[in-house]
Write an enzyme that holds these catalytic residues in place. Structure first.
Site, short mmCIF file in Angstrom:
data_model
loop_
_atom_site.label_atom_id
_atom_site.label_comp_id
_atom_site.label_asym_id
_atom_site.label_seq_id
_atom_site.Cartn_x
_atom_site.Cartn_y
_atom_site.Cartn_z
N PHE A 136 56.41 73.89 46.20
CA PHE A 136 57.04 73.23 45.06
C PHE A 136 56.04 72.61 44.10
O PHE A 136 56.36 72.39 42.94
CB PHE A 136 57.99 72.12 45.56
CG PHE A 136 57.29 70.85 46.00
CD1 PHE A 136 56.92 69.88 45.08
CD2 PHE A 136 56.99 70.62 47.33
CE1 PHE A 136 56.27 68.71 45.47
CE2 PHE A 136 56.35 69.47 47.74
CZ PHE A 136 55.98 68.51 46.81
N LYS B 52 58.82 84.74 47.12
CA LYS B 52 59.84 83.80 47.57
C LYS B 52 59.35 82.41 47.17
O LYS B 52 58.54 81.78 47.84
CB LYS B 52 60.04 83.87 49.08
CG LYS B 52 61.42 83.41 49.57
CD LYS B 52 61.81 82.00 49.19
CE LYS B 52 61.06 80.96 50.01
NZ LYS B 52 61.54 79.55 49.67
N GLU C 26 62.49 76.59 47.04
CA GLU C 26 63.88 76.38 46.64
C GLU C 26 64.07 75.06 45.89
O GLU C 26 65.15 74.82 45.32
CB GLU C 26 64.80 76.41 47.87
CG GLU C 26 64.56 75.33 48.89
CD GLU C 26 63.49 75.68 49.92
OE1 GLU C 26 63.53 75.10 51.02
OE2 GLU C 26 62.62 76.54 49.62
N SER D 33 52.53 72.89 53.72
CA SER D 33 52.02 71.90 54.67
C SER D 33 51.37 72.58 55.86
O SER D 33 51.65 73.75 56.17
CB SER D 33 53.17 71.01 55.15
OG SER D 33 54.06 71.75 55.97
N CYS E 124 47.19 69.69 46.77
CA CYS E 124 46.29 69.80 47.92
C CYS E 124 44.84 69.52 47.56
O CYS E 124 44.00 69.45 48.44
CB CYS E 124 46.42 71.17 48.57
SG CYS E 124 45.91 72.54 47.53
N GLU F 192 47.96 63.34 55.21
CA GLU F 192 48.16 63.69 53.81
C GLU F 192 49.36 62.91 53.28
O GLU F 192 50.45 62.97 53.85
CB GLU F 192 48.40 65.19 53.67
CG GLU F 192 48.53 65.65 52.24
CD GLU F 192 48.62 67.16 52.11
OE1 GLU F 192 48.09 67.72 51.14
OE2 GLU F 192 49.24 67.80 53.00
#
Length: 492
Positions: A157, A181, A184, A234, A289, A390
């Site tokens: 995302f 893909k 969402e 992640s 990241c 994180e």
């Protein structure tokens, strides 16, 4: 054409075999503007039948595409690059509304994506392998790169406009078919990218888009018709994706989480370092990241650096990403905002000094948004939770150390190895960090160690699972395999 930028938008659709069609699964979710809390669209999840249809179309299209001259394969990418530039502002506006980042950050993200399309246009040179005449008596040998089939990428995302372009251009330019893909949580920008791709001349089935959640991802990872998978997200999910795809016999690259460090030595330009430190920790709301959210500072300049960091942090404006004065936009969901708040509370409970608390920030007119202001901790122990996990929010921790060797030790003790930055005026210190820092991306006097598209995006330890990284030459190796052609002509 102009892209649709003003929500509410129609439900997001799949793009399979050159046609737009609604996903046929049973589950769905609303897409929420993180700054307003309003529903701006909806995404239905794909069924296994949708995935089968995309893979089948990709396999059929691949059989012709693999033999299409490479010069022809890159022509749609030249067109795509121009379309991205022509519509960059519209794409940025969509991105802000479904993700929450600022307009400037959205434009920067898209520019990085465009750079990858540019690099992929050079595939005719990058795809060349090697040859050796007279490798043995009267024998010449040549290595020839060949595409493999249908590839997929599962993208996150936080950079929904850029990260798909880490993969798609290279996959198709090397002669493969590709299925995206996207997350969402913010899939509209992916739909807009495919609206542009539809105009470029790719054959039906070469570039496809399927929406969904965990079940859709697992179907792609298990599908026998998929040759390889790329993932960014992640660390726990990256590890699972890596193991599952590898078990299915696929090539796989999985970029995981991060806990990045900035090292500030006594010779650094502290004003410059403070600005870049806050920018690195807080840009995109800290949801990236490459965010350096731990600053490891030489004790001789620690107090002075803290003062300058706090001054810079207090100058940040939190607000709606489409407002030009905004420096820090909204976080992606209320649940994620709550998680970041919990980690801030954990830092307080574990004894870190809360120098600046961003939890009380208010944005007039956007009371339902997921907002957090810059938060700065001092006297952080490297063993504290906020120094180990994180956070993915606009939170910075400051650690005092005695010297450069102790700073490198703090950095290397992390389970992650994504990136780090060093601020110094000492070439000796820079060389020491370069040789000893166990990270995949390293910046010197640069707040964010983001490689250009013609270099691979590094990562080590729990930040990456696989052998070949995103971007650059690594993508050529990932999307092709080499056949060695051994040639002898007796009697000549």
């Amino acid at each position: 054409m102009s892209l649709r930028t003003n929500p509410p938008w129609e439900d997001v659709q799949n793009y399979i075999n050159g046609k737009w069609q609604p996903p046929s699964g049973d589950d769905s979710q609303d897409i929420i503007n993180p700054a307003t809390g309003e529903s701006i669209s909806s995404v239905k999840f794909s069924s296994s039948d949708d995935v089968d249809a995309a893979v089948s179309a990709g396999q059929e299209a691949f059989e012709h595409w693999r033999s299409t001259p490479v010069e022809e394969r890159i022509q749609p990418l030249f067109e795509f690059k121009q379309l991205l530039e022509d519509h960059q502002e519209e794409l940025a506006e969509v991105l802000v509304q479904e993700h929450g980042k600022t307009r400037a950050e959205a434009n920067g993200e898209l520019r990085r994506g465009i750079e990858n399309v540019e690099v992929a246009c050079g595939i005719p040179s990058m795809m060349q392998a090697g040859s050796l005449p007279n490798a043995a008596p009267d024998i010449d040998e040549t290595a020839v790169r060949k595409p493999l089939g249908v590839f997929t990428a599962i993208t996150p995302f936080n950079f929904p406009g850029m990260i798909p372009l880490w993969f798609l251009p290279y996959a198709v330019a090397t002669g493969n078919a590709f299925i995206l893909k996207p997350s969402e949580q913010d899939p509209v920008i992916a739909e807009r990218l495919f609206e542009l791709l539809e105009q470029t001349g790719f054959p039906d089935g070469i570039v496809q888009l399927v929406h969904g959640s965990v079940d859709t991802v697992n179907t792609l990872l298990d599908h026998k018709g998929i040759e390889g998978a790329s993932f960014v997200g992640s660390t726990p999910v990256a590890r699972t994706v890596y193991e599952r795809a590898a078990t299915s016999g696929k090539r796989v690259q999985a970029q995981g989480g991060a806990k990045n460090h900035i090292i500030v030595t006594e010779t650094a330009d502290l004003d410059f370092a403070a600005k870049k430190t806050i920018s690195s920790a807080c840009a995109c709301g800290g949801e990236r990241c490459l965010a350096n959210d731990i600053a490891v500072v030489d004790e001789d300049i620690y107090d002075e650096f803290v003062d300058q960091v706090l001054e810079e942090a207090r100058a940040q404006t939190v607000g709606y990403g489409l407002d030009d004065e905004t420096d820090i936009g909204a976080l992606i969901t209320p649940n994620h905002e709550s998680r970041v708040r919990d980690l801030i509370a954990t830092g307080v409970d574990e004894g870190a000094e809360l120098l600046l608390d961003g939890r009380d920030v208010e944005v007039s007119g956007y009371e339902n948004g997921n907002f957090l202001g810059p938060t700065v901790f001092g006297d952080v122990d490297p063993e504290m939770t906020i120094a180990q996990e994180e956070i993915f929010g606009p939170v910075l921790g400051l650690v005092s150390v005695n010297n450069i060797d102790e700073a490198i030790d703090v950095l290397n003790r992390s389970d992650f190895g994504n990136a780090a930055s060093l601020f110094t005026d000492s070439g000796a210190d820079a060389r020491k960090v370069r040789h000893k820092a166990d990270v995949g991306n390293l910046g010197v006097n640069a707040g964010t160690a983001a490689p250009m598209a013609f270099f691979h995006f590094g990562g080590r330890k729990d930040s990456f699972f696989g052998d070949l990284h995103a971007q650059g030459e690594d993508m050529i190796h990932f999307y092709t395999d080499k056949t060695v052609y051994i040639e002898r002509w007796p009697g000549n």
